[in-house]
Design an enzyme around this catalytic site. Structure first.
Site, PDB file in Angstrom:
ATOM      1  N   CYS A 132      30.576  44.806  34.193  1.00 31.54           N
ATOM      2  CA  CYS A 132      30.094  46.175  34.459  1.00 31.54           C
ATOM      3  C   CYS A 132      28.797  46.482  33.732  1.00 31.54           C
ATOM      4  CB  CYS A 132      31.151  47.193  34.049  1.00 31.54           C
ATOM      5  SG  CYS A 132      32.679  46.929  34.918  1.00 31.54           S
TER       6      CYS A 132
ATOM      7  N   SER B 147      44.301  48.000  37.164  1.00 36.21           N
ATOM      8  CA  SER B 147      43.374  47.605  38.230  1.00 36.21           C
ATOM      9  C   SER B 147      43.934  46.383  38.958  1.00 36.21           C
ATOM     10  CB  SER B 147      42.011  47.268  37.624  1.00 36.21           C
ATOM     11  OG  SER B 147      41.158  46.721  38.597  1.00 36.21           O
TER      12      SER B 147
HETATM   13  N1  PLP Z   1      38.855  48.518  31.862  1.00 34.94           N
HETATM   14  C1  PLP Z   1      38.716  47.245  31.487  1.00 34.94           C
HETATM   15  C2  PLP Z   1      39.245  46.814  30.160  1.00 34.94           C
HETATM   16  C3  PLP Z   1      38.078  46.333  32.338  1.00 34.94           C
HETATM   17  O1  PLP Z   1      37.936  45.058  31.943  1.00 34.94           O
HETATM   18  C4  PLP Z   1      37.599  46.790  33.584  1.00 34.94           C
HETATM   19  C5  PLP Z   1      36.856  45.883  34.482  1.00 34.94           C
HETATM   20  O2  PLP Z   1      36.230  44.955  34.064  1.00 34.94           O
HETATM   21  C6  PLP Z   1      37.790  48.131  33.933  1.00 34.94           C
HETATM   22  C7  PLP Z   1      38.413  48.972  33.037  1.00 34.94           C
HETATM   23  C8  PLP Z   1      37.316  48.665  35.246  1.00 34.94           C
HETATM   24  O3  PLP Z   1      38.185  48.259  36.274  1.00 34.94           O
HETATM   25  P1  PLP Z   1      37.695  48.270  37.811  1.00 34.94           P
HETATM   26  O4  PLP Z   1      36.760  47.120  37.964  1.00 34.94           O
HETATM   27  O5  PLP Z   1      38.945  48.143  38.593  1.00 34.94           O
HETATM   28  O6  PLP Z   1      37.028  49.578  38.026  1.00 34.94           O
END
Ligand code: PLP
Length: 391
Positions: A330, A204
């Protein structure tokens, strides 16, 4: 009072190099065309995307080919496409492959796939972690069988920073004929990654200080994979829809730059972590995981303040100008303790008193000093008022 940002694991502050690259793209690089058309202006834009693929592949490992990098809208989408696509791809090749193994501490973008996977005929098993968040390799070995289609374990955890032994996990999985995916969203360019062992890996852009709305999926050539997105053939059909060329360009540029200075950045970030460690010595506040017993990203510090409600403490620090989280952004809107912290096996009360401080080498040491003072004072004040919870 100036604000102090301690939430880089949610979103890293945009780096000046990323800003410069974005302006360069808009002013000098882009032809303005859709990279998927057939004319020369489109070809130019497709070349810009290919340049970004090359830079990201180079930042990952020499063994990675640019054609194995597929742009997505972020880490969430990369995880969705990878886990669903690899599981179904493996089953298509071999009908007995109906099991998926994930760790108990995956990000929501993997954990929330349990339901769609089960509806699709897969059984999903969550592998336990120890008290420092390291995947239990014996439990993984016991769960592995020729029926396992895919093992998906994150490279580093987003809430307490524990780095997983991905090479060993991949070896165990491959020995049983399972595919391997790793969510490297937090680890990329913050820790060394051994990409050669995995079949797929998610990235990301906004976690390294590039622009949000951009991510990438590394998918090793010839890996069994089924499409889960429809409506076009962009990104070799892996992720369809017109690409975010500016985001990809900036992601590529920044990946190359950060690859060069990774060790120096890590050293400076570790010094800040040590400062935080020293600062809370002798107080009731402790680190959630022991970074002397397990490898942990230096820029993610999960702290336990006994008896203090995590959200109350986050709000108290917010009022003093220190911006941090209790856990993953999230799932911040969900009430209750974090599932990942609960998986460390220390109980509900413990998990309700954990906050996450995340930072990088750009944080000034004097800001870390000010933060530690504010943290200790806030905890003492919450104790003295006897108001331990937000409700
Ligand atoms: N995976 C991990 C370990 C994360 O910390 C995050 C975001 O906090 C994501 C996936 C999701 O990434 P994005 O925000 O780019 O969708």
């Amino acid at each position: 009072m100036s604000a102090c940002y301690l939430d880089t694991a949610s979103r890293s502050l945009i780096r000046p190099e990323a800003r410069e690259a974005a302006l360069d793209f808009l002013d000098h690089v882009t032809s303005g065309a859709n990279p998927n058309s057939l004319h020369a202006a489109a070809k130019h834009e497709a070349n810009v995307l290919d340049g970004a693929r090359k830079e990201i592949a180079g930042a990952l490992d020499r063994s990675v080919r640019p054609s194995e990098i597929h742009f997505t809208s972020g880490g969430t989408e990369a995880n969705n496409i990878a886990v669903l696509g690899l599981a179904q791809g493996a089953r298509k090749k071999d009908a007995k492959k109906t099991k998926v193994l994930i760790s108990a501490i995956e990000h929501a973008s993997v954990l929330d796939l349990v339901d769609p996977l089960e509806k699709n005929g897969f059984s999903v098993c969550k592998i336990a972690v120890d008290k420092n968040g390291v995947v239990d390799l014996d439990a993984l070995s016991r769960a592995l069988s020729p029926e396992v289609a895919l093992v998906s374990v994150m490279s580093a955890n987003n809430e307490f920073g524990t780095v997983q032994p991905i090479a060993r996990i991949a070896q165990l999985a491959h020995d049983e004929g399972a595919l391997v995916h790793t969510d490297a969203v937090q680890a990329f360019l913050h820790a060394k990654l051994d990409v050669s062992d995995v079949d797929a890996l998610s990235l990301s852009a906004h976690k390294i200080g590039a622009l949000e709305g951009t991510g990438a999926l590394y998918l090793k050539a010839k890996t069994p994979f089924s499409k889960s997105r429809f409506g076009g053939e962009q990104e070799s059909g892996v992720r369809v829809g017109t690409q975010n060329v500016c985001g990809a360009y900036v992601f590529g540029r920044l990946s190359s730059i950060l690859k060069e200075n990774m060790d120096a950045r890590e050293k400076a970030t570790r010094a800040l972590r040590n400062q935080l460690k020293k600062g809370i010595q002798g107080t009731s506040i402790t680190f959630t995981v022991d970074d002397t017993s397990a490898p942990v990203l230096s820029g993610i510090a999960s702290l336990y303040a006994p008896g203090i409600d995590k959200d109350l403490l986050v709000m108290a620090l917010d009022s003093l100008g220190f911006y941090l989280s209790a856990g993953s952004a999230c799932t911040a809107a969900l009430p209750g303790p974090s599932g990942a912290v609960l998986a460390l096996g220390r109980g509900n009360d413990f998990a309700n008193s954990v906050i996450r401080v995340s930072f990088d080498e750009r944080l000034a040491p004097r800001d870390m000093t000010a933060f530690v003072e504010a943290l200790v004072r806030s905890v003492e004040e919450i104790w003295s008022t006897g108001r331990f919870s937000c409700v």
